[in-house]
Design a protein around this motif. Structure first.
Motif, mmCIF file in Angstrom:
data_model
loop_
_atom_site.group_PDB
_atom_site.id
_atom_site.type_symbol
_atom_site.label_atom_id
_atom_site.label_comp_id
_atom_site.label_asym_id
_atom_site.label_seq_id
_atom_site.Cartn_x
_atom_site.Cartn_y
_atom_site.Cartn_z
ATOM 1 N N VAL A 123 0.840 -1.029 -0.086
ATOM 2 C CA VAL A 123 0.006 -0.002 -0.121
ATOM 3 C C VAL A 123 0.879 1.339 -0.076
ATOM 4 C CG1 VAL A 123 -1.669 1.161 1.179
ATOM 5 C CG2 VAL A 123 -1.650 -1.268 1.339
ATOM 6 N N GLY A 124 0.619 2.144 -1.008
ATOM 7 C CA GLY A 124 1.370 3.432 -1.063
ATOM 8 C C GLY A 124 0.706 4.426 -0.445
ATOM 9 N N SER A 125 1.124 5.556 -0.450
ATOM 10 C CA SER A 125 0.668 6.903 0.240
ATOM 11 C C SER A 125 -0.505 7.298 -0.905
ATOM 12 C CB SER A 125 1.547 7.952 0.481
ATOM 13 O OG SER A 125 2.327 8.325 -0.834
ATOM 14 N N LYS A 126 -0.298 7.230 -2.037
ATOM 15 C CA LYS A 126 -1.231 7.721 -3.147
ATOM 16 C C LYS A 126 -2.328 6.915 -3.086
ATOM 17 C CE LYS A 126 -1.887 8.548 -8.177
ATOM 18 N NZ LYS A 126 -1.158 8.330 -9.559
ATOM 19 N N MET A 127 -2.338 5.633 -2.749
ATOM 20 C CA MET A 127 -3.554 4.921 -2.863
ATOM 21 C C MET A 127 -4.338 5.133 -1.811
ATOM 22 S SD MET A 127 -3.481 0.521 -3.007
ATOM 23 C CE MET A 127 -2.191 0.814 -4.493
ATOM 24 N N LEU A 128 -3.611 5.514 -0.270
ATOM 25 C CA LEU A 128 -4.370 5.827 0.709
ATOM 26 C C LEU A 128 -5.348 6.939 0.548
ATOM 27 C CD1 LEU A 128 -1.855 5.120 3.411
ATOM 28 C CD2 LEU A 128 -3.809 3.711 2.682
ATOM 29 N N VAL A 129 -4.632 7.925 -0.169
ATOM 30 C CA VAL A 129 -5.311 9.248 -0.375
ATOM 31 C C VAL A 129 -6.854 8.912 -1.275
ATOM 32 C CG1 VAL A 129 -5.264 11.661 -1.422
ATOM 33 C CG2 VAL A 129 -3.399 10.600 -0.240
ATOM 34 N N GLU A 130 -6.445 8.247 -2.144
ATOM 35 C CA GLU A 130 -7.542 7.933 -3.191
ATOM 36 C C GLU A 130 -8.667 7.068 -2.715
ATOM 37 O OE1 GLU A 130 -5.573 5.748 -6.211
ATOM 38 O OE2 GLU A 130 -4.647 7.764 -7.199
ATOM 39 N N ARG A 131 -8.262 6.033 -1.758
ATOM 40 C CA ARG A 131 -9.312 5.215 -1.038
ATOM 41 C C ARG A 131 -9.979 5.411 0.129
ATOM 42 N NH1 ARG A 131 -6.302 -0.641 -2.677
ATOM 43 N NH2 ARG A 131 -6.441 -0.309 -5.007
ATOM 44 N N TYR A 132 -9.108 6.424 0.982
ATOM 45 C CA TYR A 132 -9.467 6.511 2.472
ATOM 46 C C TYR A 132 -9.624 7.972 2.651
ATOM 47 C CZ TYR A 132 -8.497 1.651 2.779
ATOM 48 O OH TYR A 132 -8.425 0.125 2.652
ATOM 49 N N TYR B 143 6.478 -2.243 6.602
ATOM 50 C CA TYR B 143 8.032 -2.145 6.083
ATOM 51 C C TYR B 143 7.588 -2.405 4.669
ATOM 52 C CZ TYR B 143 7.491 -7.658 4.960
ATOM 53 O OH TYR B 143 7.094 -8.556 4.455
ATOM 54 N N GLN B 144 8.691 -2.151 3.972
ATOM 55 C CA GLN B 144 8.778 -1.954 2.530
ATOM 56 C C GLN B 144 9.490 -3.273 1.998
ATOM 57 O OE1 GLN B 144 11.028 1.175 0.757
ATOM 58 N NE2 GLN B 144 9.773 1.611 -0.818
ATOM 59 N N PRO B 145 8.756 -4.025 1.299
ATOM 60 C CA PRO B 145 9.187 -5.426 0.752
ATOM 61 C C PRO B 145 10.234 -5.512 -0.074
ATOM 62 C CG PRO B 145 7.025 -4.993 -0.053
ATOM 63 C CD PRO B 145 7.186 -4.147 0.966
ATOM 64 N N HIS B 146 10.244 -4.210 -1.117
ATOM 65 C CA HIS B 146 11.178 -4.033 -1.913
ATOM 66 C C HIS B 146 11.209 -2.651 -2.412
ATOM 67 C CE1 HIS B 146 8.176 -4.385 -5.020
ATOM 68 N NE2 HIS B 146 7.730 -5.396 -4.464
ATOM 69 N N THR B 147 12.223 -2.101 -3.095
ATOM 70 C CA THR B 147 12.598 -0.770 -3.411
ATOM 71 C C THR B 147 11.295 -0.377 -4.320
ATOM 72 O OG1 THR B 147 14.753 -1.101 -3.346
ATOM 73 C CG2 THR B 147 14.211 0.839 -4.384
ATOM 74 N N SER B 148 10.915 0.934 -4.145
ATOM 75 C CA SER B 148 9.778 1.626 -4.761
ATOM 76 C C SER B 148 8.568 0.998 -4.625
ATOM 77 C CB SER B 148 9.979 1.747 -6.228
ATOM 78 O OG SER B 148 9.946 0.242 -7.181
ATOM 79 N N ALA B 149 8.307 0.063 -3.595
ATOM 80 C CA ALA B 149 6.909 -0.622 -3.393
ATOM 81 C C ALA B 149 6.420 0.132 -2.110
ATOM 82 C CB ALA B 149 7.320 -2.182 -3.227
ATOM 83 N N GLY B 150 5.085 -0.191 -2.076
ATOM 84 C CA GLY B 150 4.569 0.509 -1.021
ATOM 85 C C GLY B 150 4.854 -0.435 0.550
ATOM 86 N N ARG B 151 4.000 -0.102 1.426
ATOM 87 C CA ARG B 151 4.199 -0.653 2.609
ATOM 88 C C ARG B 151 3.155 -1.831 2.917
ATOM 89 N NH1 ARG B 151 7.373 2.630 1.056
ATOM 90 N NH2 ARG B 151 8.757 4.096 2.530
ATOM 91 N N ILE B 152 3.724 -2.778 3.636
ATOM 92 C CA ILE B 152 2.820 -3.871 4.207
ATOM 93 C C ILE B 152 2.985 -3.911 5.673
ATOM 94 C CG2 ILE B 152 2.923 -4.980 2.125
ATOM 95 C CD1 ILE B 152 4.709 -7.089 3.374
ATOM 96 N N PRO B 153 1.975 -4.495 6.372
ATOM 97 C CA PRO B 153 2.110 -4.537 7.935
ATOM 98 C C PRO B 153 3.231 -5.591 8.078
ATOM 99 C CG PRO B 153 -0.209 -4.673 7.197
ATOM 100 C CD PRO B 153 0.704 -4.816 6.028
ATOM 101 N N THR B 154 3.849 -5.351 9.415
ATOM 102 C CA THR B 154 4.410 -6.429 10.051
ATOM 103 C C THR B 154 3.578 -7.196 11.211
ATOM 104 O OG1 THR B 154 5.116 -4.960 11.791
ATOM 105 C CG2 THR B 154 6.647 -4.798 9.753
#
Length: 337
Positions: A25-34, A57-68
């Motif tokens: 999940v990226g910041s742009k997606m959060l703005v659009e959906r929530y 955390y960020q699973p790989h470079t340029s990706a969004g974040r996922i929960p730990t």
């Protein structure tokens, strides 16, 4: 909304989105959906703070974040309230379970329904009725040399044992049945062996021999009630989440086959709903799973039920379902004669 409350709202949005899509999940997606009521820059700052705290955390470079795991834990701990089931959902559950004819049937229906509603593995423990009593002993001739001995208990369970004997007349079977019922009916299960002592003192040797054989069959049948009984359904649901596990689902399946492991899970259940995540679970095979468990019944008839699935779980939905079915099972036990 203060900074901490806002960051918790961002975490909730990330968890909800990731559970639904399995996409970072990226910041742009959060703005659009929530509708979080702040700018994209503020959300990015909040995500950076959550990442520094170890909740995402960020699973790989340029990706969004996922929960730990820590993020899921905080999400569960901060759930203010569970969304109740809708009226149609409650009525569907009540209608399905109300058709159960006895304890075995309602347990079987509950475990299947729990697996269907959550789409995870469902586990239901039978209640142990420490105060159960003998209601009736029946002897049914199958052939001239084989009997079916039936023990009916006050918790609604019916247990059976087949018995091979020398052919006897029907009036002898009737006498032994009535004699054993006079001794045992109304007695607690744990007292049955004691009330059956002295059967060898019956003067008629034929009656004595048959009474001892039938009594031994009754005691053997009642041993079923002393064992912890657990029913599992929906293990095939794990295949839907294969990619959520680092290796294979084999260790999870192995753990689920060990009833001792499941009983250890239930021993940690406190309150009406308990959630254990990852390494919080007592078995290494469940280290990549989440377990939502609840208790039902009370007093001598206390037992548990749970769902087991990946850490990426719809926690509010699973918790609401466990709570609803726990309440129904408790009601069912209270309504039993």
């Amino acid at each position: 909304m203060g900074t901490q409350e806002r960051r918790l709202a961002v975490l909730r949005a990330i968890v909800s989105d990731y559970v639904s899509t399995r996409e970072p999940v990226g910041s742009k997606m959060l703005v659009e959906r929530y509708d979080l009521g702040v700018s994209p820059a503020t959300i990015r700052n909040d995500m950076a703070a959550l990442e520094d705290a170890g909740f995402i955390y960020q699973p790989h470079t340029s990706a969004g974040r996922i929960p730990t795991v820590e993020g899921y834990r905080l999400f569960v701990d901060r759930l203010a309230e569970l969304k109740p089931m809708s009226a149609p959902e409650r009525h569907a559950i009540e209608r399905f379970l109300s058709e159960a004819v006895d304890l075995d049937d309602v347990i079987e229906r509950t475990v299947r329904l729990l697996a269907q509603l959550t789409r995870h593995v469902a586990v239901v423990q039978y209640p142990r009725f420490n105060a159960a009593r003998i209601v009736r002993i029946e002897i049914v001739p199958l052939t001239s040399a084989r009997l079916l001995v039936i023990a009916i208990t006050s918790d609604g369970n019916v247990t059976e044992r087949e018995l091979t004997i020398e052919p006897v007349e029907e009036h002898l079977l009737t006498w032994v049945r009535d004699y054993l019922n006079d001794l045992a009916c109304g007695q607690h299960l744990q007292d049955v062996p004691q009330v059956f002592t002295g059967l060898d003192q019956i003067q008629d040797p034929n009656k004595s021999k048959l009474a001892q054989s039938v009594a031994a069959a009754v005691e053997e049948a009642l041993k079923d009630e002393e064992q912890e009984r657990i029913v599992v359904a929906g293990t095939a649901n794990l295949a839907r989440f294969g990619t959520d596990f680092a290796g294979t689902i084999g260790p999870v399946l192995d753990a689920l086959e060990e009833h001792v492991t499941l009983l250890r899970l239930f021993s940690a259940t406190t309150g009406d709903v308990t959630v254990s995540i990852g390494d919080e679970n007592p078995h290494q095979g469940l280290a990549e799973t989440a377990v939502v468990s609840g208790g039902y019944g009370d007093g001598d008839a206390r037992a548990h039920l749970a769902v087991v699935g990946p850490v990426r779980m719809d926690y509010p939905g699973a918790m609401s379902t466990v709570r609803a079915l726990s309440a129904y099972l408790t009601h069912f036990l209270h309504e039993r004669p």
